[in-house]
Design a protein around this motif. Structure first.
Motif, mmCIF file in Angstrom:
data_model
loop_
_atom_site.group_PDB
_atom_site.id
_atom_site.type_symbol
_atom_site.label_atom_id
_atom_site.label_comp_id
_atom_site.label_asym_id
_atom_site.label_seq_id
_atom_site.Cartn_x
_atom_site.Cartn_y
_atom_site.Cartn_z
ATOM 1 N N MET A 1 0.694 -1.149 0.047
ATOM 2 C CA MET A 1 -0.046 0.001 0.045
ATOM 3 C C MET A 1 0.834 1.327 -0.142
ATOM 4 O O MET A 1 1.681 1.323 0.909
ATOM 5 C CB MET A 1 -0.788 -0.025 1.283
ATOM 6 N N VAL A 2 0.765 2.116 -0.919
ATOM 7 C CA VAL A 2 1.637 3.335 -1.043
ATOM 8 C C VAL A 2 0.794 4.626 -1.061
ATOM 9 O O VAL A 2 -0.498 4.560 -1.480
ATOM 10 C CB VAL A 2 2.303 2.998 -2.588
ATOM 11 N N LYS A 3 1.490 5.694 -0.887
ATOM 12 C CA LYS A 3 0.835 7.050 -0.687
ATOM 13 C C LYS A 3 1.535 7.958 -1.505
ATOM 14 O O LYS A 3 2.585 7.986 -1.706
ATOM 15 C CB LYS A 3 0.848 7.488 0.686
ATOM 16 N N PHE A 4 0.705 8.807 -2.507
ATOM 17 C CA PHE A 4 1.325 9.565 -3.365
ATOM 18 C C PHE A 4 0.716 11.013 -2.957
ATOM 19 O O PHE A 4 -0.462 11.031 -2.533
ATOM 20 C CB PHE A 4 0.919 9.258 -4.788
ATOM 21 N N SER A 5 1.354 12.139 -3.348
ATOM 22 C CA SER A 5 0.548 13.447 -3.403
ATOM 23 C C SER A 5 -0.102 13.639 -4.572
ATOM 24 O O SER A 5 -0.275 12.783 -5.633
ATOM 25 C CB SER A 5 1.895 14.443 -3.476
ATOM 26 N N PRO A 6 -0.959 14.594 -4.626
ATOM 27 C CA PRO A 6 -2.096 14.744 -5.775
ATOM 28 C C PRO A 6 -1.341 14.877 -7.048
ATOM 29 O O PRO A 6 -1.951 14.501 -8.056
ATOM 30 C CB PRO A 6 -2.706 16.215 -5.187
ATOM 31 N N ASP A 7 0.068 15.312 -7.188
ATOM 32 C CA ASP A 7 0.785 15.335 -8.325
ATOM 33 C C ASP A 7 1.427 14.224 -8.825
ATOM 34 O O ASP A 7 2.356 14.154 -9.805
ATOM 35 C CB ASP A 7 1.459 16.612 -8.283
ATOM 36 N N GLY A 8 1.248 13.109 -7.871
ATOM 37 C CA GLY A 8 1.901 12.051 -8.170
ATOM 38 C C GLY A 8 3.188 11.460 -7.453
ATOM 39 O O GLY A 8 3.874 10.586 -7.836
ATOM 40 N N LYS A 9 3.552 12.438 -6.697
ATOM 41 C CA LYS A 9 4.957 11.985 -5.839
ATOM 42 C C LYS A 9 4.731 11.106 -4.879
ATOM 43 O O LYS A 9 3.789 11.103 -4.011
ATOM 44 C CB LYS A 9 5.371 13.398 -5.386
ATOM 45 N N PHE A 10 5.535 10.145 -4.730
ATOM 46 C CA PHE A 10 5.803 9.095 -3.928
ATOM 47 C C PHE A 10 6.007 9.758 -2.472
ATOM 48 O O PHE A 10 7.132 10.663 -2.400
ATOM 49 C CB PHE A 10 6.687 7.964 -4.362
ATOM 50 N N ILE A 11 5.063 9.513 -1.556
ATOM 51 C CA ILE A 11 5.181 9.924 -0.225
ATOM 52 C C ILE A 11 5.896 8.677 0.677
ATOM 53 O O ILE A 11 6.946 8.948 1.256
ATOM 54 C CB ILE A 11 4.109 10.463 0.548
ATOM 55 N N ARG A 12 5.266 7.480 0.788
ATOM 56 C CA ARG A 12 5.495 6.516 1.717
ATOM 57 C C ARG A 12 5.009 5.430 1.389
ATOM 58 O O ARG A 12 3.896 5.435 0.765
ATOM 59 C CB ARG A 12 5.427 6.962 3.093
ATOM 60 N N GLU A 13 5.255 4.050 1.831
ATOM 61 C CA GLU A 13 4.405 2.867 1.610
ATOM 62 C C GLU A 13 4.005 2.392 3.405
ATOM 63 O O GLU A 13 4.796 2.954 4.395
ATOM 64 C CB GLU A 13 5.232 1.806 1.090
ATOM 65 N N PHE A 14 3.123 1.810 3.241
ATOM 66 C CA PHE A 14 2.574 1.031 4.298
ATOM 67 C C PHE A 14 2.746 -0.461 4.603
ATOM 68 O O PHE A 14 2.071 -1.318 3.492
ATOM 69 C CB PHE A 14 1.111 1.362 4.546
ATOM 70 N N GLY A 15 3.471 -0.938 5.682
ATOM 71 C CA GLY A 15 3.956 -2.307 5.194
ATOM 72 C C GLY A 15 5.195 -2.240 4.701
ATOM 73 O O GLY A 15 5.713 -1.273 4.337
#
Length: 232
Positions: A1-15
């Motif tokens: 599971m990954v998190k991105f900013s609204p412009d598609g920049k990778f922020i972090r992953e969960f697990g």
């Protein structure tokens, strides 16, 4: 599971990603903090800065991570079972006469949080919805067309658009329907559509969602391969 900013920049992953192996060689590990095969669904609890994940395509559990740091916080199985007690053995087939199966089947296909804070989890092949408090304490369960076999009858859950969310809507890709249930009792009070491929029919409804006006949108896979809209 990954998190991105609204412009598609990778922020972090969960697990963490599990090791890359052939799918048929993968084994359950319900005790780990690794998300092995894939996330079925996720729900945000922004007020408490948490993300709830249905880790259900290989494992059989709910996992909660911190929304900011990605740190593991807690997890549980069917009936709120501690993950140390979840079996990693191959799943037995669904038994329509067993209304208290100890573990989730596959897939644990959805997770949704109602306005009152209750967490709804789809045990798809187990033909049931289980309801929990946010800490994992089991509250109740609803069985949906419990004689359904194969991929099961509970693909997704969404809530009616009224403030009290009096109903839940459950997609059922085997029986070609979206079921309407009373959210308090689990009583079945309605059905949307029937099995088929014609417009207005449902071949394989994979997910159903409701908008603020009470319209239901159903996404189909397999023979369907479409999205249909149903009005109140």
């Amino acid at each position: 599971m990954v998190k991105f900013s609204p412009d598609g920049k990778f922020i972090r992953e969960f697990g963490n990603r599990g090791p890359i192996v052939e799918r048929q060689g993968m084994k359950q590990d319900n005790q780990s903090k690794i998300l092995l095969l894939g996330v079925s669904s996720a729900a945000l609890d922004e007020a408490n800065n948490e993300i709830f994940i249905a880790d259900g395509y290989l494992n059989r559990r709910v996992v909660v991570f911190d929304l900011t740091t990605g740190a593991f916080k807690r997890a549980w199985g069917a009936y709120g079972k501690p993950i140390e007690q979840i079996s990693n053995e191959p799943q037995p087939a669904h038994d329509p006469n067993d209304f208290k199966a100890a573990d989730f089947k596959s897939a644990v296909h959805c997770i949704r949080i109602a306005n009152d804070g209750l967490v709804y989890v789809c045990d798809r092949a187990g033909d049931r919805v289980q309801v929990f408090q946010k800490d994992g304490k089991f509250v109740k369960e609803f069985h949906v067309v419990n004689q359904t076999m194969g991929n099961g009858s509970v693909g997704s859950v969404d809530f009616s658009s009224d403030p009290a969310q009096k109903s839940i809507f459950v997609s059922d890709m085997v029986n070609g329907a979206v079921w309407q249930l009373d959210r308090q009792t689990g009583e079945m009070i309605g059905r949307i559509s029937k099995k088929g491929t014609a417009p207005g029919e449902l071949a394989a409804p994979h997910v159903a969602a409701m908008d603020s006006k009470g319209n239901v949108y159903v996404g189909e896979i397999g023979q369907g391969r479409r999205v249909q809209k149903f009005v109140p």
